[in-house]
Design a protein around this motif. Structure first.
Motif, PDB file in Angstrom:
ATOM      1  N   SER A  88      -4.201  -6.117   0.683  1.00  0.00           N
ATOM      2  CA  SER A  88      -3.769  -5.352  -0.482  1.00  0.00           C
ATOM      3  C   SER A  88      -4.892  -5.256  -1.516  1.00  0.00           C
ATOM      4  O   SER A  88      -5.136  -4.189  -2.088  1.00  0.00           O
ATOM      5  CB  SER A  88      -2.534  -6.021  -1.094  1.00  0.00           C
ATOM      6  OG  SER A  88      -2.063  -5.281  -2.188  1.00  0.00           O
ATOM      7  N   ASP A  89      -5.606  -6.345  -1.742  1.00  0.00           N
ATOM      8  CA  ASP A  89      -6.709  -6.344  -2.711  1.00  0.00           C
ATOM      9  C   ASP A  89      -7.803  -5.358  -2.316  1.00  0.00           C
ATOM     10  O   ASP A  89      -8.491  -4.800  -3.185  1.00  0.00           O
ATOM     11  CB  ASP A  89      -7.308  -7.745  -2.838  1.00  0.00           C
ATOM     12  CG  ASP A  89      -6.378  -8.714  -3.557  1.00  0.00           C
ATOM     13  OD1 ASP A  89      -5.438  -8.232  -4.221  1.00  0.00           O
ATOM     14  OD2 ASP A  89      -6.600  -9.933  -3.445  1.00  0.00           O
ATOM     15  N   ARG A  90      -7.964  -5.143  -0.997  1.00  0.00           N
ATOM     16  CA  ARG A  90      -9.015  -4.232  -0.531  1.00  0.00           C
ATOM     17  C   ARG A  90      -8.516  -2.803  -0.349  1.00  0.00           C
ATOM     18  O   ARG A  90      -9.229  -1.944   0.158  1.00  0.00           O
ATOM     19  CB  ARG A  90      -9.608  -4.759   0.776  1.00  0.00           C
ATOM     20  CG  ARG A  90     -10.652  -5.841   0.489  1.00  0.00           C
ATOM     21  CD  ARG A  90     -10.836  -6.802   1.639  1.00  0.00           C
ATOM     22  NE  ARG A  90     -11.839  -7.815   1.260  1.00  0.00           N
ATOM     23  CZ  ARG A  90     -11.596  -8.819   0.418  1.00  0.00           C
ATOM     24  NH1 ARG A  90     -10.405  -8.911  -0.165  1.00  0.00           N
ATOM     25  NH2 ARG A  90     -12.541  -9.706   0.123  1.00  0.00           N
ATOM     26  N   VAL A 130      -3.711  -1.809   2.349  1.00  0.00           N
ATOM     27  CA  VAL A 130      -2.259  -1.646   2.230  1.00  0.00           C
ATOM     28  C   VAL A 130      -1.930  -1.790   0.744  1.00  0.00           C
ATOM     29  O   VAL A 130      -1.727  -2.892   0.238  1.00  0.00           O
ATOM     30  CB  VAL A 130      -1.500  -2.697   3.068  1.00  0.00           C
ATOM     31  CG1 VAL A 130       0.008  -2.481   2.932  1.00  0.00           C
ATOM     32  CG2 VAL A 130      -1.920  -2.622   4.524  1.00  0.00           C
ATOM     33  N   ALA A 131      -1.914  -0.659   0.055  1.00  0.00           N
ATOM     34  CA  ALA A 131      -1.716  -0.700  -1.407  1.00  0.00           C
ATOM     35  C   ALA A 131      -0.239  -0.860  -1.744  1.00  0.00           C
ATOM     36  O   ALA A 131       0.645  -0.384  -1.016  1.00  0.00           O
ATOM     37  CB  ALA A 131      -2.258   0.579  -2.032  1.00  0.00           C
ATOM     38  N   PRO A 132       0.092  -1.542  -2.845  1.00  0.00           N
ATOM     39  CA  PRO A 132       1.500  -1.669  -3.256  1.00  0.00           C
ATOM     40  C   PRO A 132       2.070  -0.321  -3.687  1.00  0.00           C
ATOM     41  O   PRO A 132       1.353   0.532  -4.215  1.00  0.00           O
ATOM     42  CB  PRO A 132       1.437  -2.651  -4.430  1.00  0.00           C
ATOM     43  CG  PRO A 132       0.039  -2.530  -4.959  1.00  0.00           C
ATOM     44  CD  PRO A 132      -0.827  -2.236  -3.766  1.00  0.00           C
ATOM     45  N   THR A 133       3.342  -0.150  -3.419  1.00  0.00           N
ATOM     46  CA  THR A 133       4.028   1.084  -3.827  1.00  0.00           C
ATOM     47  C   THR A 133       4.380   1.047  -5.313  1.00  0.00           C
ATOM     48  O   THR A 133       4.342   2.060  -6.009  1.00  0.00           O
ATOM     49  CB  THR A 133       5.319   1.257  -2.992  1.00  0.00           C
ATOM     50  OG1 THR A 133       4.977   1.212  -1.610  1.00  0.00           O
ATOM     51  CG2 THR A 133       6.016   2.575  -3.315  1.00  0.00           C
ATOM     52  N   ASP A 134       4.698  -0.132  -5.806  1.00  0.00           N
ATOM     53  CA  ASP A 134       5.156  -0.277  -7.200  1.00  0.00           C
ATOM     54  C   ASP A 134       4.954  -1.730  -7.618  1.00  0.00           C
ATOM     55  O   ASP A 134       4.478  -2.559  -6.824  1.00  0.00           O
ATOM     56  CB  ASP A 134       6.639   0.106  -7.291  1.00  0.00           C
ATOM     57  CG  ASP A 134       7.067   0.475  -8.711  1.00  0.00           C
ATOM     58  OD1 ASP A 134       6.235   0.304  -9.632  1.00  0.00           O
ATOM     59  OD2 ASP A 134       8.214   0.899  -8.874  1.00  0.00           O
ATOM     60  N   ARG A 135       5.319  -2.035  -8.824  1.00  0.00           N
ATOM     61  CA  ARG A 135       5.286  -3.402  -9.315  1.00  0.00           C
ATOM     62  C   ARG A 135       6.613  -3.718  -9.997  1.00  0.00           C
ATOM     63  O   ARG A 135       7.257  -2.839 -10.571  1.00  0.00           O
ATOM     64  CB  ARG A 135       4.124  -3.621 -10.285  1.00  0.00           C
ATOM     65  CG  ARG A 135       2.760  -3.667  -9.589  1.00  0.00           C
ATOM     66  CD  ARG A 135       1.635  -4.028 -10.541  1.00  0.00           C
ATOM     67  NE  ARG A 135       0.361  -4.086  -9.860  1.00  0.00           N
ATOM     68  CZ  ARG A 135      -0.170  -5.191  -9.325  1.00  0.00           C
ATOM     69  NH1 ARG A 135       0.504  -6.328  -9.428  1.00  0.00           N
ATOM     70  NH2 ARG A 135      -1.338  -5.147  -8.718  1.00  0.00           N
ATOM     71  N   SER A 136       6.965  -4.980  -9.927  1.00  0.00           N
ATOM     72  CA  SER A 136       8.210  -5.418 -10.583  1.00  0.00           C
ATOM     73  C   SER A 136       7.962  -5.508 -12.089  1.00  0.00           C
ATOM     74  O   SER A 136       6.816  -5.460 -12.547  1.00  0.00           O
ATOM     75  CB  SER A 136       8.614  -6.799 -10.040  1.00  0.00           C
ATOM     76  OG  SER A 136       7.701  -7.786 -10.509  1.00  0.00           O
ATOM     77  N   PRO A 137       9.043  -5.627 -12.899  1.00  0.00           N
ATOM     78  CA  PRO A 137       8.861  -5.790 -14.356  1.00  0.00           C
ATOM     79  C   PRO A 137       7.933  -6.959 -14.695  1.00  0.00           C
ATOM     80  O   PRO A 137       7.253  -6.939 -15.722  1.00  0.00           O
ATOM     81  CB  PRO A 137      10.284  -6.020 -14.865  1.00  0.00           C
ATOM     82  CG  PRO A 137      11.141  -5.320 -13.868  1.00  0.00           C
ATOM     83  CD  PRO A 137      10.472  -5.506 -12.545  1.00  0.00           C
ATOM     84  N   ALA A 138       7.906  -7.957 -13.808  1.00  0.00           N
ATOM     85  CA  ALA A 138       7.041  -9.116 -14.068  1.00  0.00           C
ATOM     86  C   ALA A 138       5.615  -8.879 -13.568  1.00  0.00           C
ATOM     87  O   ALA A 138       4.762  -9.750 -13.698  1.00  0.00           O
ATOM     88  CB  ALA A 138       7.621 -10.353 -13.408  1.00  0.00           C
ATOM     89  N   GLY A 139       5.363  -7.697 -13.006  1.00  0.00           N
ATOM     90  CA  GLY A 139       4.017  -7.375 -12.547  1.00  0.00           C
ATOM     91  C   GLY A 139       3.734  -7.728 -11.106  1.00  0.00           C
ATOM     92  O   GLY A 139       2.594  -7.580 -10.626  1.00  0.00           O
ATOM     93  N   ALA A 195       4.565  -0.805   8.572  1.00  0.00           N
ATOM     94  CA  ALA A 195       3.937  -0.126   9.708  1.00  0.00           C
ATOM     95  C   ALA A 195       2.413  -0.184   9.615  1.00  0.00           C
ATOM     96  O   ALA A 195       1.719  -0.408  10.620  1.00  0.00           O
ATOM     97  CB  ALA A 195       4.417   1.324   9.770  1.00  0.00           C
ATOM     98  N   ARG A 196       1.871   0.019   8.411  1.00  0.00           N
ATOM     99  CA  ARG A 196       0.427  -0.025   8.227  1.00  0.00           C
ATOM    100  C   ARG A 196      -0.120  -1.423   8.558  1.00  0.00           C
ATOM    101  O   ARG A 196      -1.148  -1.572   9.224  1.00  0.00           O
ATOM    102  CB  ARG A 196       0.051   0.362   6.794  1.00  0.00           C
ATOM    103  CG  ARG A 196       0.164   1.852   6.513  1.00  0.00           C
ATOM    104  CD  ARG A 196       0.046   2.139   5.021  1.00  0.00           C
ATOM    105  NE  ARG A 196      -1.290   1.895   4.481  1.00  0.00           N
ATOM    106  CZ  ARG A 196      -2.248   2.817   4.389  1.00  0.00           C
ATOM    107  NH1 ARG A 196      -2.010   4.053   4.812  1.00  0.00           N
ATOM    108  NH2 ARG A 196      -3.417   2.522   3.869  1.00  0.00           N
ATOM    109  N   LEU A 197       0.587  -2.443   8.092  1.00  0.00           N
ATOM    110  CA  LEU A 197       0.130  -3.808   8.361  1.00  0.00           C
ATOM    111  C   LEU A 197       0.192  -4.150   9.854  1.00  0.00           C
ATOM    112  O   LEU A 197      -0.679  -4.844  10.381  1.00  0.00           O
ATOM    113  CB  LEU A 197       0.962  -4.814   7.566  1.00  0.00           C
ATOM    114  CG  LEU A 197       0.488  -5.056   6.132  1.00  0.00           C
ATOM    115  CD1 LEU A 197       1.477  -5.951   5.396  1.00  0.00           C
ATOM    116  CD2 LEU A 197      -0.898  -5.691   6.117  1.00  0.00           C
ATOM    117  N   ASP A 198       1.209  -3.655  10.519  1.00  0.00           N
ATOM    118  CA  ASP A 198       1.287  -3.873  11.976  1.00  0.00           C
ATOM    119  C   ASP A 198       0.070  -3.247  12.672  1.00  0.00           C
ATOM    120  O   ASP A 198      -0.528  -3.842  13.575  1.00  0.00           O
ATOM    121  CB  ASP A 198       2.571  -3.279  12.548  1.00  0.00           C
ATOM    122  CG  ASP A 198       3.779  -4.170  12.286  1.00  0.00           C
ATOM    123  OD1 ASP A 198       3.567  -5.394  12.092  1.00  0.00           O
ATOM    124  OD2 ASP A 198       4.917  -3.655  12.280  1.00  0.00           O
TER     125      ASP A 198
END
Length: 326
Positions: free
Chosen positions: A27-29, A32-41, A51-54
């Motif tokens: 994810s850092d690279r 596989v980017a995050p789709t969203d973030r929770s209220p806590a970040g 699927a991408r990670l597989d």
């Protein structure tokens, strides 16, 4: 599960079988980017991330680097092209590993010591020869054996039957057989022994033509010996026993007819000399190795019949022990 469901890094790790640390690394690279973030970040990922990670995990297991993987999952590079390129690279690596395995196995089988560096270097060099270098080695051996023996077309077939053709991607067993066969082909004493056998065969065929006018293929002496001695061998007849007399008589009669000489002590000693020259374990070994290299059926060598016939003649001529071979 609803397609809008988002997953934490921990959930994503459980679904893909990866560690949280590994998921965070990808994810850092940006692979596989995050789709969203929770209220806590905290990062959240959708089902596409699973699927991408597989796919990423599979490509990493196949040895692809991260930069290439990122281009593949981002669809900047077609996966079939990437797979084809890496398959070709792996094929080369596999061939190199097979050759290394063959050399190391040969060293182990021969029990070489650290001081015996020359054999190790020689085996490694023979394993690394290019296809053109292998052809040159074989051609040089066959020229040394056959050149100057006349234009008899039968020798073209004999020459083909002695030609190894190692494939570009040999199995380990083929590579080991090639190295031992090449060592034999380079051995001056073995070359000279095979050359003498070919010259004897040429002389036999020349005598046949002079006596009968026949130019077609005829069984050589080794084949005739096998035909005559095989039943005695199968029956367990000892070469010194009286039961061997008819076999010896048939063999010497055949040779006398072939040479155009009477069946006497001189002819029998001459035949014994021929049999001793034919009974060379190195020749049998060459053809067994050749069968492995060329993926031919294992040959039934004439050695047992030649040894039996030579002993039977030796007993009856009092010609002494056979010469020792290396």
């Amino acid at each position: 599960m609803d397609g809008d469901t988002l997953h934490s890094i921990g959930e994503l790790a459980r679904r893909t079988g990866l560690t949280v640390k590994t998921v965070r690394f990808y994810s850092d690279r940006g692979i596989v980017a995050p789709t969203d973030r929770s209220p806590a970040g905290h990062r959240r990922y959708d089902d596409d991330a699973v699927a991408r990670l597989d796919l990423v995990r599979t490509l990493r297991e196949l040895g692809l680097d991260l930069a290439t993987i990122r281009e593949v999952v981002d669809r900047d590079l077609p996966l079939p092209e990437v797979a084809a390129a890496h398959a070709a690279a792996l094929a080369v690596q596999i061939r190199v590993l097979r050759l290394r395995h063959a050399v190391l196995t040969a060293v182990a089988e021969r029990g070489l010591t650290p001081e015996e560096t020359d054999p190790v270097h020689r085996l490694a060099r023979l394993a690394r020869l290019s296809a053109a270098e292998r052809r040159d080695l074989v051609d040089d051996f066959l020229r040394a054996v056959f050149d100057g023996t006349g234009t008899d077309p039968a020798f073209a077939g004999v020459r083909r039957s002695m030609t190894p053709e190692l494939p570009d991607d040999p199995e380990a067993e083929q590579a080991r057989a090639w190295m031992e066969l090449a060592e034999l082909a380079l051995d001056p004493d073995f070359r000279a022994a095979v050359r003498r056998t070919v010259e004897d065969l040429a002389a036999d065929r020349s005598a046949d033509r002079a006596r009968t006018g026949t130019t077609g293929p005829r069984p050589d002496l080794a084949a005739t010996v096998c035909d005559l001695a095989a039943p005695a061998l199968a029956a367990g007849i000892h070469p010194a026993s009286p039961q061997a007399d008819p076999v010896v008589a048939a063999l010497t009669a055949h040779y006398a007819h072939r040479c155009g000489h009477p069946d006497d002590t001189g002819l029998r000693r001459r035949l014994l000399h021929r049999l001793d020259r034919l009974h060379d374990p190195r020749r049998d070994r060459y053809f067994r190795l050749l069968a492995v290299v060329n993926r031919w059926p294992a040959p039934e060598g004439p050695a047992p019949a030649l040894a039996w016939s030579a002993e039977a003649l030796r007993v009856r001529t009092g010609h002494g022990a056979p010469r020792e071979r290396r």
